[in-house]
Structure formats: C-alpha cells, structure tokens
Design a protein around this motif. Structure first.
Motif, mmCIF file in Angstrom:
data_model
loop_
_atom_site.group_PDB
_atom_site.id
_atom_site.type_symbol
_atom_site.label_atom_id
_atom_site.label_comp_id
_atom_site.label_asym_id
_atom_site.label_seq_id
_atom_site.Cartn_x
_atom_site.Cartn_y
_atom_site.Cartn_z
ATOM 1 N N GLU A 235 6.567 -71.226 -11.430
ATOM 2 C CA GLU A 235 6.654 -69.848 -10.967
ATOM 3 C C GLU A 235 5.284 -69.275 -10.626
ATOM 4 N N ARG A 236 4.260 -69.647 -11.397
ATOM 5 C CA ARG A 236 2.935 -69.058 -11.198
ATOM 6 C C ARG A 236 2.236 -69.599 -9.958
ATOM 7 N N SER A 270 13.090 -66.357 -8.240
ATOM 8 C CA SER A 270 12.342 -65.424 -9.085
ATOM 9 C C SER A 270 11.215 -64.748 -8.303
ATOM 10 N N ARG A 271 10.585 -65.501 -7.384
ATOM 11 C CA ARG A 271 9.473 -64.926 -6.620
ATOM 12 C C ARG A 271 9.925 -63.798 -5.691
ATOM 13 N N THR A 272 11.212 -63.780 -5.361
ATOM 14 C CA THR A 272 11.724 -62.717 -4.490
ATOM 15 C C THR A 272 11.962 -61.418 -5.253
ATOM 16 N N VAL A 273 11.863 -61.483 -6.580
ATOM 17 C CA VAL A 273 12.112 -60.308 -7.422
ATOM 18 C C VAL A 273 10.771 -59.770 -7.915
ATOM 19 N N TYR A 275 10.304 -56.548 -9.215
ATOM 20 C CA TYR A 275 10.428 -55.582 -10.303
ATOM 21 C C TYR A 275 11.611 -55.974 -11.201
ATOM 22 N N PRO A 276 11.377 -56.876 -12.164
ATOM 23 C CA PRO A 276 12.477 -57.378 -12.998
ATOM 24 C C PRO A 276 13.231 -56.277 -13.723
ATOM 25 N N PHE A 277 12.529 -55.257 -14.226
ATOM 26 C CA PHE A 277 13.206 -54.194 -14.969
ATOM 27 C C PHE A 277 14.135 -53.392 -14.061
ATOM 28 N N ARG A 278 13.747 -53.246 -12.804
ATOM 29 C CA ARG A 278 14.609 -52.537 -11.869
ATOM 30 C C ARG A 278 15.800 -53.418 -11.475
ATOM 31 N N ASN A 279 15.547 -54.690 -11.285
ATOM 32 C CA ASN A 279 16.596 -55.588 -10.816
ATOM 33 C C ASN A 279 17.651 -55.892 -11.869
ATOM 34 N N ILE A 280 17.276 -55.877 -13.138
ATOM 35 C CA ILE A 280 18.249 -56.209 -14.174
ATOM 36 C C ILE A 280 19.375 -55.182 -14.249
ATOM 37 N N PHE A 281 19.153 -54.011 -13.639
ATOM 38 C CA PHE A 281 20.194 -52.974 -13.626
ATOM 39 C C PHE A 281 21.115 -53.089 -12.401
ATOM 40 N N LYS A 282 20.854 -54.094 -11.543
ATOM 41 C CA LYS A 282 21.744 -54.305 -10.405
ATOM 42 C C LYS A 282 23.101 -54.817 -10.876
ATOM 43 N N GLU A 422 14.432 -64.928 -12.924
ATOM 44 C CA GLU A 422 13.859 -63.738 -12.300
ATOM 45 C C GLU A 422 13.955 -62.490 -13.175
ATOM 46 N N ILE A 423 14.867 -62.464 -14.151
ATOM 47 C CA ILE A 423 14.965 -61.296 -15.040
ATOM 48 C C ILE A 423 14.814 -61.696 -16.507
#
Length: 518
Positions: A235-236, A270-273, A275-282, A422-423
C-alpha cells in the motif's frame, strides 16, 4: 504463547486458507509474539489501578476522604469507594486513549503499524515515570493521560498487525494472542499488587505504577526490529518484490502468488480512498460500520471492566481483607488466562459465532448469580459470611472465563478481519475509541451506580448481555479461515446484510450501464 503448538505441527498444508499456500512458521510466531506483547500494557494498566486504589497507604496520600469513609462503620459498604476524584484517576486514561486512537489511525495508515507501536510504547514509558514518582494528584493524572495516549496507539495498531501477518487459517489463534497478553498483563499486575501491599513502609504502590515501564520497554525495543506487514508495504510504495520475499518468509513457501495478487488488488482499491473515516460511513460499508460500533460497545456492557478495575474493591466490599481481596483477584485472573489459551486453540476450529454465543450465555448466568447472592446475603452494613463471599468469587471466575474465550479476544479480532484494507485502519480506530469511551463511562459511573442500585448493578449488565447475544445470533456472519481480502463473501450470503450489499451492487451496475448514454 499457545500458537507455538502450530509451529511444532508445521501448520499443515493450506494453512493460509482461501486457497493460499503455507504454514505457521517460527518467523511469524516470533513477530506476532513481540507485537502481541503490547497487550500486556493494556492488561497491566487494567489490573494495577484497581489494586492500587485499595491500598491504604495510597488512599491516605492521595484520596484521604475515601480512606476515612472506609474506616467509618456508618458508611454503606456499597458506597465506601464512591469518590469523583478516585473515578477520575481511574478513568481519565480512557479519554486520553480515545483522542489518541483517532490520531493513531492516520499515523498507522500513512507511516505503518510499527511506527504506531513505537510511539505508543515510548509514551507509555514516560507515563510510568510520572506514576512511580508521583507526589500529588496532578502527577497521578499525568501518569494516566500519558498511559492513555500510549494505549491509544498500541491498541489501534497491534490487532491490525497481527491480523495482517497471520495466515488466514490461524488468524483467530494468532490475533487472540493479543487478548492473552492483556490477561497476562492483568495477572502480572494483580500478583505484583499482592506482593507490594506487604511492604510496611507504605510505598509499594510506587513499584506497581512504575513497573508498567517494563512491558512498554520490551514492546518499544522489539518493534524496532519488527518488519512491516506485506499489506502496508504494497500500500505504501507498491514494492511487490519486497512483499513477496516477506510473504515467503512468513508462510515458509515460495507459492505465495495468489495471496500476493489479492493483497495488490486490495491495495489498489485502498489507494482510491483518501478519507477512510468518511468512506466507512458509505452505504456499502454499512455492515462493517455496525460491527465496529456495536461489538466494542457491547464488550464494555458485559461488565468486564467492572471486574478488572474493581475486583479488589468488590472483594473488599463483601468483607475480605486487603491482602485476601488482592489474592482473590489473582485467582480470578488465572481463570481468565486459562480461558484465553482455550480460545486460541478452538477459535479457528469452532468459529467466532459459537464462542460469542457460548460465552454470552455463561456471562448472563454468572451476572444473575452474583446479583442474586448479593441481594440475598449482603447488606449495607456488616460483612458477608465467608462462604457466600467465596461463592461470589467462584461465580466471578466463571464470568471472566466466559468473557476471556468470547467477547474479550473476539472484540479485537472480528472488526480487523471484516474491514477491507481501505477502511481497516479507520475501523480499528473506531473499535478502540468506542472501547475507551465506554470504559471511561463505566469507570466513571460504576461506583456511583453501585452505591445507588447496589446488587441491581449486576442484573443491569446481565440484561445487556442478553441483548448482545441476540445481536450476535442474528446479525454476525461467521468469518473463520476466510482471507480478509475475500471477506465480502460473508455479507453477500447473510440473510440480512445481503440486501444492503445487493442493493449497492445493483446501484453500481445501473450507473455503469447508464454511463455510455450520457
């Protein structure tokens, strides 16, 4: 650790699960033992604070009002330790940990799991210095806050590290090593408290508070030599060659291409995400969000941290002397440690759901039993007959054993394995934040509630365990042995969640179909 048994047997072919090759190698055991030892930090703190707050020398110096209430025969046993300042001392750590874990998520995702462990261990050492040298309540609170920051980082990163390093087939056993280390930390703290309380000069509590630096130093030094996980390496910087070499060393085979391909695919997503905190609420992550919120929430409403924080206080309350109450806490923790080992052995064989359900029923019966005994035999004044006091001890041992092979280890295991890469860091931060928030609430209110509703406190917790056991039965799918990169399968097959996942996939397909006509 019990996972050594897998090394002796070679782990077997296909130990990876999900079509992966490999076995549990000594290298993966070594790295996971070092990382998992961070659980000792959490356990040590849980065990040490409850014991220290029963020591007369400690109370005289920092909480004289509590000491005076203990000596006053007109004070209800249920209310002897009811002090706002004492509960702030106990629970301030968890607010600090809650805030720290939210920052730790970004550090873990950007700089790696090792970096978070190093930060956590270093800050924990600093907190231990304040505790051992404390001369006033301010220094005690600094001790608790720094320990909380350290735990916020280590508790967020270590379960992720263990889950990503472990072969899927034995992920449950290896990840449960973290809970075993928590239990060993509590046991070590209880034994130390029992020993230092005998120091007649009255400074034994300083040893208890400062010795937290020992496991912290072990983790910090060990983390310097730990490798990063293959998931983070890809990922890095996308270095698949380095990840392949590490996977081959971890799995003990050169046939790691299938696992590597899944890690690369997960990393690309994962690289397309950003803002993980924002995306986990999708909506598409709704099942994962519900689990990472409710599992740690319910974990604290079992009443386990009442036992961990206040077991010595409880045993003092029901009539045992200072030394006997600390020894009873040791016995209690020995039962939990034994149960942790059993969980490591059976979790990948029987699965997560069965352990959740069996442990839940065991805890329900135990909480009702303790409440009934206290309601029938323990009054506000005077002491309980020793036979009933020891019956309470036995029942509490049954309770902690039920927790130790179910909600204890699985609270950290299940959220890490059900969240896609990604999350995953954000999901684990939510788990730790909810644990710390609820631990703070329970720690801050338990002594007040105990003083007000007395034995009814235990019926309150029993009711919550009934609710959470029902939740597990209906809403948690089984996740054993399935690779984390293939975990979406469990949601597509589940009677409830498949509707949400299915609707999300239908919406995506409709958008793709409509795109050319735009």
């Amino acid at each position: 650790m019990a996972i050594g048994a897998f090394v002796e047997s070679g782990g077997g072919a296909g130990a990876g699960g999900g079509g992966y090759s490999g076995r549990v190698t000594p290298y993966v055991v070594l790295t996971c033992v070092v990382a998992g030892s961070g659980g000792i930090l959490f356990g040590y703190d849980l065990g040490i604070s409850g014991g220290v707050t029963t020591m007369d020398s400690f109370l005289k110096k920092f909480f004289p009002d509590v000491y005076q209430k203990k000596q006053d025969s007109s004070t209800s046993h249920y209310c002897a330790f009811d002090s706002e300042l004492l509960t702030v001392f106990t629970s301030s750590l968890y607010i600090a940990g809650l805030v720290a874990t939210l920052f730790a998520s970004s550090v873990t995702r950007r700089y790696g799991r090792r970096t978070s462990m190093l930060i956590g261990g270093t800050v924990f050492i600093a907190g231990s210095v304040f505790g051992g040298a404390a001369v006033n309540v301010f220094m005690l609170l600094m001790n608790r806050i720094l320990l909380g920051v350290g735990l916020g980082f280590t508790n967020q990163s270590i379960p992720l590290y263990l889950s990503e390093m472990a072969p899927p087939r034995y992920r449950g056993a290896i990840n449960n090593g973290f809970e075993l280390c928590i239990s060993l930390g509590i046991l070590f703290a209880n034994v130390l408290n029992y020993c230092v309380v005998k120091i007649t000069a009255g400074w034994g509590w300083r040893i208890s508070l400062s010795m937290a630096a020992v496991p912290a130093a072990f983790l910090t030094i060990g983390a310097v030599f730990l490798p990063e996980t293959p998931s983070f390496i890809i990922e890095r910087d996308g270095d698949t060659d380095k990840a392949r070499i590490l996977l081959q060393r971890l799995r003990g085979t050169t046939s790691v291409q299938k696992e590597l391909d899944d890690l690369v695919a997960a990393s690309n997503l994962s690289r397309t995400v950003q803002y993980p905190f924002r995306n986990i609420f999708k909506r598409k992550y709704r099942p994962q969000l519900v689990v990472v919120l409710l599992v740690p929430f319910f974990n604290q409403l079992t009443g386990i941290n009442v036992m961990n924080f206040y077991a010595p206080v409880m045993f003092r309350t029901i009539g045992l002397k200072e030394s006997a109450s600390l020894l009873s806490s040791v016995v209690n923790r020995l039962c939990a440690t034994f149960a942790n080992i059993i969980a490591m052995i059976v979790v990948d064989r029987f699965g997560r759901r069965k352990l959740f359900l069996v442990g839940g029923i065991q805890m329900i019966l135990s909480q009702f039993a303790v409440g009934a005994i206290l309601a029938a035999e323990f009054k506000d004044y005077g002491s309980m007959d020793k036979e009933y006091a020891y019956l309470v001890l036995i029942t509490m041992c049954v309770f902690v054993a039920g927790f130790a092979w179910s909600w204890g280890p699985l609270t950290f295991l299940v959220p890490t394995e059900i969240c896609p890469l990604e999350i995953r860091s954000a999901g684990q931060s939510i788990v730790v934040a909810v644990v710390f928030l609820m631990t703070f609430v329970i720690g801050q209110t338990f002594l007040v509630v105990l003083c007000r509703i007395k034995s009814g406190t235990f019926f309150f917790f029993a009711g919550w365990i009934c609710l959470m056991t029902v939740f597990i039965y209906f809403f948690l799918p089984e996740t054993k042995k399935l690779p984390m990169e293939q975990m979406e399968q469990v949601w597509r097959k589940h009677w409830f969640w498949k509707r949400i996942v299915g609707e999300e996939e239908e919406t995506k397909q409709a958008e793709k179909t409509a795109l050319p006509s735009m």
